[in-house]
Design a protein around this motif. Sequence first.
Motif, PDB file in Angstrom:
ATOM      1  N   UNK A 167       0.827  -1.209   0.000  1.00  0.00           N
ATOM      2  CA  UNK A 167       0.000   0.000   0.000  1.00  0.00           C
ATOM      3  C   UNK A 167       0.864   1.263   0.000  1.00  0.00           C
ATOM      4  N   UNK A 168       1.921   1.268   0.795  1.00  0.00           N
ATOM      5  CA  UNK A 168       2.809   2.432   0.856  1.00  0.00           C
ATOM      6  C   UNK A 168       3.566   2.616  -0.452  1.00  0.00           C
ATOM      7  N   UNK A 169       4.022   1.517  -1.054  1.00  0.00           N
ATOM      8  CA  UNK A 169       4.734   1.600  -2.340  1.00  0.00           C
ATOM      9  C   UNK A 169       3.819   2.153  -3.430  1.00  0.00           C
ATOM     10  N   UNK A 170       2.548   1.704  -3.441  1.00  0.00           N
ATOM     11  CA  UNK A 170       1.602   2.213  -4.436  1.00  0.00           C
ATOM     12  C   UNK A 170       1.411   3.718  -4.284  1.00  0.00           C
ATOM     13  N   UNK A 171       1.297   4.163  -3.030  1.00  0.00           N
ATOM     14  CA  UNK A 171       1.065   5.592  -2.805  1.00  0.00           C
ATOM     15  C   UNK A 171       2.305   6.414  -3.155  1.00  0.00           C
ATOM     16  N   UNK A 172       3.469   5.946  -2.759  1.00  0.00           N
ATOM     17  CA  UNK A 172       4.699   6.670  -3.076  1.00  0.00           C
ATOM     18  C   UNK A 172       4.913   6.731  -4.584  1.00  0.00           C
ATOM     19  N   UNK A 173       4.608   5.637  -5.296  1.00  0.00           N
ATOM     20  CA  UNK A 173       4.717   5.630  -6.758  1.00  0.00           C
ATOM     21  C   UNK A 173       3.700   6.594  -7.374  1.00  0.00           C
ATOM     22  N   UNK A 174       2.493   6.644  -6.800  1.00  0.00           N
ATOM     23  CA  UNK A 174       1.467   7.580  -7.276  1.00  0.00           C
ATOM     24  C   UNK A 174       1.946   9.021  -7.103  1.00  0.00           C
ATOM     25  N   UNK A 175       2.601   9.312  -6.003  1.00  0.00           N
ATOM     26  CA  UNK A 175       3.125  10.659  -5.775  1.00  0.00           C
ATOM     27  C   UNK A 175       4.178  11.018  -6.826  1.00  0.00           C
ATOM     28  N   UNK A 176       4.999  10.044  -7.186  1.00  0.00           N
ATOM     29  CA  UNK A 176       6.016  10.297  -8.210  1.00  0.00           C
ATOM     30  C   UNK A 176       5.370  10.572  -9.567  1.00  0.00           C
ATOM     31  N   UNK A 177       4.361   9.788  -9.901  1.00  0.00           N
ATOM     32  CA  UNK A 177       3.713   9.918 -11.200  1.00  0.00           C
ATOM     33  C   UNK A 177       2.956  11.233 -11.333  1.00  0.00           C
ATOM     34  N   UNK A 178       2.466  11.751 -10.222  1.00  0.00           N
ATOM     35  CA  UNK A 178       1.675  12.991 -10.249  1.00  0.00           C
ATOM     36  C   UNK A 178       2.470  14.198  -9.755  1.00  0.00           C
ATOM     37  N   UNK A 179       3.774  14.020  -9.584  1.00  0.00           N
ATOM     38  CA  UNK A 179       4.673  15.101  -9.163  1.00  0.00           C
ATOM     39  C   UNK A 179       4.386  15.618  -7.753  1.00  0.00           C
TER      40      UNK A 179
END
Length: 351
Positions: free
Chosen positions: A238-250
Amino acid sequence: MQENSNYYLQRNNRNLKSIEKLLDEELPPLCIDYFMAIDSQTSPLTRLNYAHDLKIFFNYLCLKKFRGKTVRDITLLDIEAVTNSDIEYFLVYLSNYEYCGKMHCCNERAKARKLSSVRAMFKYFFNKGLISVNNSAKVATPKLHETPIIRLDGNEVADIIDIAESGTGLSPRQKSFHDKNKVRDSAILILFLGTGIRISELVGLNDNDINFRDNSFIVIRKGGNKSILFFGEDVSEALKRYIEYKKQTDLENYGGGALFLSSQKKRITVRAVENLVKKYAQIVSPLKKISPHKLRSTYGTQLYRATGDIYIVADVLGHKDINTTRKHYAAISEDNRRAIADKVKLRRDDD
């Protein structure tokens, strides 16, 4: 770790400014020495709570005992003149009173906390020889009745995560925000349910506090102590998905390094986290008032079921007093009582 420390430093500074304002403008000058004396023994948040409790007490005294005086006019002679009956009437007053323009009503636990704040101040003045009698010591603490531990059951735990991910049951307005926040909201709920973290600890987390090499993260516990907590694969994913989402959306470039961000791209607030937990919990279990703390109780209960070790639960939850943790054991006892409800037969099998 520096960013995390800055978050707590900023929070403490806000509380210190609030205390200073109360001492300068809304509490009797006699309180200054008392708050200086307890400075090294208490956190700024604890002292701020004391200050608000004492403001309510002094307002009561001016309203009921020292009529015509303002709170700023109260002296040590006035404190010495306060009887145990005055304090007992204060506890009754707390059942329905006005504070900062709003009506409030204290339950027994809130009354006990305010009495504790009053007692601590009286004890200080008495021990310093500034008053000759400590009448607050004569007042009995309100009897505290045990309240049931409210928590999510096993199916409800899975359901609340599913709803956060899918948006099922949300209103049209809530759904309009859901696609943007669902990865974050799921990560927050899973982190609560998978580690028992406190809401203040969660809000204070930063990206660099998370270590995926050994699935651990650093939190600052009550009192300012640092602690390392560990998490399982569900939390990790869950944390990896959110951190990756933050990267993708700047989003990773906003919030000063904060892990969880608000819609305004700032560190998420305690109030926002409380609201999102309430939003999903109302769909899953509308009869239970589920808060972040109740998710913490859910984790504590499940951990005790899995380990049977109350001391492990206390250590992971960061409880200084094992009796606090025993509440989770009480919840297990309730399960045992439910399980044996049908063990005693009232009719013969052949009836």
